[in-house]
Design a protein around this motif. Structure first.
Motif, PDB file in Angstrom:
ATOM      1  N   PHE A 138      -7.579   4.785  -8.176  1.00  0.00           N
ATOM      2  CA  PHE A 138      -7.008   5.381  -7.185  1.00  0.00           C
ATOM      3  C   PHE A 138      -7.809   5.492  -5.775  1.00  0.00           C
ATOM      4  O   PHE A 138      -7.588   5.822  -4.834  1.00  0.00           O
ATOM      5  CB  PHE A 138      -6.754   6.974  -7.450  1.00  0.00           C
ATOM      6  CG  PHE A 138      -8.187   7.725  -7.803  1.00  0.00           C
ATOM      7  CD1 PHE A 138      -8.717   8.483  -6.716  1.00  0.00           C
ATOM      8  CD2 PHE A 138      -8.768   7.768  -9.067  1.00  0.00           C
ATOM      9  CE1 PHE A 138      -9.809   9.234  -6.933  1.00  0.00           C
ATOM     10  CE2 PHE A 138      -9.700   8.475  -9.130  1.00  0.00           C
ATOM     11  CZ  PHE A 138     -10.287   9.204  -8.064  1.00  0.00           C
ATOM     12  N   ARG A 139      -9.222   4.927  -6.169  1.00  0.00           N
ATOM     13  CA  ARG A 139     -10.221   5.020  -5.107  1.00  0.00           C
ATOM     14  C   ARG A 139      -9.934   3.711  -4.268  1.00  0.00           C
ATOM     15  O   ARG A 139     -10.632   3.617  -3.210  1.00  0.00           O
ATOM     16  CB  ARG A 139     -11.462   5.192  -5.456  1.00  0.00           C
ATOM     17  CG  ARG A 139     -11.971   6.378  -6.072  1.00  0.00           C
ATOM     18  CD  ARG A 139     -13.256   6.658  -6.797  1.00  0.00           C
ATOM     19  NE  ARG A 139     -13.093   5.841  -8.119  1.00  0.00           N
ATOM     20  CZ  ARG A 139     -14.140   5.685  -9.005  1.00  0.00           C
ATOM     21  NH1 ARG A 139     -15.103   6.307  -8.884  1.00  0.00           N
ATOM     22  NH2 ARG A 139     -13.655   5.064  -9.932  1.00  0.00           N
ATOM     23  N   ASP A 146       1.105  -1.270   0.039  1.00  0.00           N
ATOM     24  CA  ASP A 146      -0.177  -0.015  -0.039  1.00  0.00           C
ATOM     25  C   ASP A 146       1.018   1.418  -0.061  1.00  0.00           C
ATOM     26  O   ASP A 146       0.534   2.148  -0.697  1.00  0.00           O
ATOM     27  CB  ASP A 146      -0.993   0.065   1.147  1.00  0.00           C
ATOM     28  CG  ASP A 146      -2.030  -1.208   1.065  1.00  0.00           C
ATOM     29  OD1 ASP A 146      -2.011  -1.876   0.034  1.00  0.00           O
ATOM     30  OD2 ASP A 146      -2.644  -1.336   2.169  1.00  0.00           O
ATOM     31  N   GLN A 147       1.931   1.218   0.798  1.00  0.00           N
ATOM     32  CA  GLN A 147       3.126   2.418   0.961  1.00  0.00           C
ATOM     33  C   GLN A 147       3.684   2.546  -0.536  1.00  0.00           C
ATOM     34  O   GLN A 147       3.588   3.651  -0.897  1.00  0.00           O
ATOM     35  CB  GLN A 147       3.823   2.273   1.829  1.00  0.00           C
ATOM     36  CG  GLN A 147       3.183   2.265   3.226  1.00  0.00           C
ATOM     37  CD  GLN A 147       4.108   1.897   4.496  1.00  0.00           C
ATOM     38  OE1 GLN A 147       5.021   1.094   4.149  1.00  0.00           O
ATOM     39  NE2 GLN A 147       4.077   2.451   5.695  1.00  0.00           N
ATOM     40  N   LEU A 148       3.994   1.855  -1.088  1.00  0.00           N
ATOM     41  CA  LEU A 148       4.534   1.537  -2.523  1.00  0.00           C
ATOM     42  C   LEU A 148       3.645   2.423  -3.367  1.00  0.00           C
ATOM     43  O   LEU A 148       4.149   3.062  -4.118  1.00  0.00           O
ATOM     44  CB  LEU A 148       5.094   0.381  -2.783  1.00  0.00           C
ATOM     45  CG  LEU A 148       6.658  -0.119  -2.468  1.00  0.00           C
ATOM     46  CD1 LEU A 148       6.805  -1.469  -3.091  1.00  0.00           C
ATOM     47  CD2 LEU A 148       7.402   0.802  -2.928  1.00  0.00           C
ATOM     48  N   GLY A 176      -3.194   2.880  -7.467  1.00  0.00           N
ATOM     49  CA  GLY A 176      -1.767   3.183  -8.118  1.00  0.00           C
ATOM     50  C   GLY A 176      -1.045   1.825  -8.283  1.00  0.00           C
ATOM     51  O   GLY A 176       0.006   2.027  -9.010  1.00  0.00           O
ATOM     52  N   TRP A 177      -1.517   0.835  -7.699  1.00  0.00           N
ATOM     53  CA  TRP A 177      -0.701  -0.520  -7.667  1.00  0.00           C
ATOM     54  C   TRP A 177      -0.725  -1.173  -9.362  1.00  0.00           C
ATOM     55  O   TRP A 177      -1.766  -0.865  -9.771  1.00  0.00           O
ATOM     56  CB  TRP A 177      -1.099  -1.517  -6.651  1.00  0.00           C
ATOM     57  CG  TRP A 177      -0.328  -2.557  -6.654  1.00  0.00           C
ATOM     58  CD1 TRP A 177      -0.696  -3.960  -7.201  1.00  0.00           C
ATOM     59  CD2 TRP A 177       0.962  -2.890  -6.033  1.00  0.00           C
ATOM     60  NE1 TRP A 177       0.143  -4.998  -6.937  1.00  0.00           N
ATOM     61  CE2 TRP A 177       1.502  -4.145  -6.214  1.00  0.00           C
ATOM     62  CE3 TRP A 177       1.669  -2.177  -5.402  1.00  0.00           C
ATOM     63  CZ2 TRP A 177       2.474  -4.943  -5.893  1.00  0.00           C
ATOM     64  CZ3 TRP A 177       3.036  -2.532  -5.179  1.00  0.00           C
ATOM     65  CH2 TRP A 177       3.316  -4.008  -5.236  1.00  0.00           C
ATOM     66  N   SER A 194       2.327   6.850  -6.852  1.00  0.00           N
ATOM     67  CA  SER A 194       1.095   7.765  -7.258  1.00  0.00           C
ATOM     68  C   SER A 194       1.505   9.151  -7.006  1.00  0.00           C
ATOM     69  O   SER A 194       1.160   9.835  -7.829  1.00  0.00           O
ATOM     70  CB  SER A 194      -0.103   7.296  -6.549  1.00  0.00           C
ATOM     71  OG  SER A 194      -0.496   6.118  -7.001  1.00  0.00           O
ATOM     72  N   GLU A 195       2.111   9.371  -5.923  1.00  0.00           N
ATOM     73  CA  GLU A 195       2.476  10.728  -5.565  1.00  0.00           C
ATOM     74  C   GLU A 195       3.421  11.028  -6.694  1.00  0.00           C
ATOM     75  O   GLU A 195       3.437  12.411  -7.139  1.00  0.00           O
ATOM     76  CB  GLU A 195       2.991  11.056  -4.324  1.00  0.00           C
ATOM     77  CG  GLU A 195       1.956  10.512  -3.150  1.00  0.00           C
ATOM     78  CD  GLU A 195       2.421  10.509  -1.631  1.00  0.00           C
ATOM     79  OE1 GLU A 195       3.607  10.601  -1.482  1.00  0.00           O
ATOM     80  OE2 GLU A 195       1.685  10.263  -0.730  1.00  0.00           O
ATOM     81  N   ARG A 196       4.390  10.391  -7.081  1.00  0.00           N
ATOM     82  CA  ARG A 196       5.436  10.465  -7.952  1.00  0.00           C
ATOM     83  C   ARG A 196       5.009  10.986  -9.301  1.00  0.00           C
ATOM     84  O   ARG A 196       5.304  11.829  -9.854  1.00  0.00           O
ATOM     85  CB  ARG A 196       6.520   9.783  -7.940  1.00  0.00           C
ATOM     86  CG  ARG A 196       7.684  10.149  -8.775  1.00  0.00           C
ATOM     87  CD  ARG A 196       8.576   8.818  -8.599  1.00  0.00           C
ATOM     88  NE  ARG A 196       8.117   7.849  -9.555  1.00  0.00           N
ATOM     89  CZ  ARG A 196       8.956   6.637  -9.967  1.00  0.00           C
ATOM     90  NH1 ARG A 196      10.181   6.489  -9.510  1.00  0.00           N
ATOM     91  NH2 ARG A 196       8.126   5.544 -10.438  1.00  0.00           N
ATOM     92  N   ASP A 197       4.135  10.239  -9.681  1.00  0.00           N
ATOM     93  CA  ASP A 197       3.046  10.447 -11.089  1.00  0.00           C
ATOM     94  C   ASP A 197       2.768  12.061 -11.165  1.00  0.00           C
ATOM     95  O   ASP A 197       2.717  12.552 -12.040  1.00  0.00           O
ATOM     96  CB  ASP A 197       2.102   9.465 -11.186  1.00  0.00           C
ATOM     97  CG  ASP A 197       2.628   8.071 -11.710  1.00  0.00           C
ATOM     98  OD1 ASP A 197       3.833   7.999 -11.964  1.00  0.00           O
ATOM     99  OD2 ASP A 197       1.945   7.285 -11.714  1.00  0.00           O
TER     100      ASP A 197
END
Length: 324
Positions: A272-273, A228-230, A278-279, A235-238
């Motif tokens: 994303f929901r 989940d953290q990855l 993002g995985w 996703s934040e990096r995107d």
């Protein structure tokens, strides 16, 4: 009478064995170089020794790298020991040119006497008693990268990193560091104009070494976070990348298999929901592919998609980032 029998008191010559190519054995698909029988290797070692050389151990390119690096590190250590005074003078001059004009501080930092600092600076065209004078030799603002310097860096890296490889399973960071150190060796060869015959091979291998280092870096990164953290992190990096380039959220890849078979693989990402927003998702039209991926697989795929997006962003027409 044979020639060697006609000179019984002369120095007998060591017969050079004749090498039979048929003595090679198959290396197999998992080998990076061909494997030879023990008999062939013994004869080859004898022949190389008769010419004043030495056959390095190692059956794969990686093992040969380690063998070469171990001797290069020892040789490089001896060479650096002899060049230490010259290098110290260069470093003191660099510090001076960078604005450090306190001789006492330079002496403490280099762990030498103030007289040594004065002598080294003067040897480099600097008068240390005149803190505002321009050095006799112009301050170097750019020095081309030299093959010899990078060879030395490669030897130093091997000296530091090689012992950590002598375990059954080096940790990912040690593997990444080792691949980067061998990359320095490839760069040194590419800078050597007298060794241009190997430039194409070394350029290809340089990219391969850096790719291997990146793979081990991904493994280490993934070991620090949960799935989940990855997913959240990438996703934040995107979102951050969207300020300067397009982002590839997925791709369709056709994998070629032996005997002309192909399978289609679709890479995407969880909504994303969801908790795994993002995985990376992997779907295929064939049961031959296991769609389960690890954290290291996820970040590796994301990195590959980032590379594709970065390349394609450079080809976007003007106005692509403008909103209606």
């Amino acid at each position: 009478m044979a020639e060697d029998e006609a000179t019984p008191h002369g120095k007998a010559t060591t017969p050079v064995p004749r090498l039979d190519p048929a003595m090679f054995t198959a290396g197999g698909p998992g080998k990076t170089v061909a494997v030879a029988s023990d008999e062939f290797t013994d004869q080859l070692r004898a022949r190389v020794g008769a010419e004043g050389g030495m056959l390095l151990p190692g059956g794969t390119r990686e093992e040969a790298d380690m063998a070469r690096a171990s001797l290069a590190a020892l040789k490089g250590w001896a060479a650096r020991r002899d060049r230490l005074p010259e290098q110290r003078a260069d470093l003191l001059a660099t510090a001076w040119w960078s604005g450090w004009r306190n001789v006492a501080e330079l002496a403490r930092t280099a762990d030498v006497s103030r007289d040594t600092v004065y002598d080294d600076l003067r040897a480099r065209g600097i008068e240390p008693t005149d803190r505002i004078a321009v050095p006799e030799r112009p301050r170097p603002r750019y020095e081309p990268l030299r093959a010899e310097a990078v060879h030395e860096l490669s030897e130093l890296a091997a000296q530091v990193l090689l012992p950590a490889q002598l375990v059954e399973e080096p940790v990912p960071l040690a593997r990444a560091a080792w691949q980067m150190s061998t990359a320095y060796d490839r760069i040194a060869v590419l800078l050597d104009e007298n060794d241009s015959g190997r430039h194409v091979e070394m350029a290809e291998d340089l990219a391969s070494k850096l790719r291997d280092a990146l793979r081990h870096a991904h493994a280490h990164w993934a070991s620090l976070l949960s799935i989940d953290q990855l997913a959240a992190r990438t996703s934040e990096r995107d979102l951050d990348l969207l300020d300067s380039q397009a982002v590839a959220g997925g791709a369709t890849v056709q994998l070629s298999l032996p005997i002309g078979r192909t399978i289609t693989v679709t890479l995407g990402e969880e909504d994303f929901r969801s908790s795994k927003g993002g995985w990376t998702t992997v779907r295929s039209d064939s049961e031959l592919l296991d769609s389960t991926i690890s954290g290291a697989d996820h970040v590796a795929i994301k990195d590959a998609l980032d590379t594709i997006a970065e390349v394609l962003t450079a080809h976007l027409r003007e106005g692509a980032f403008e909103t209606d």
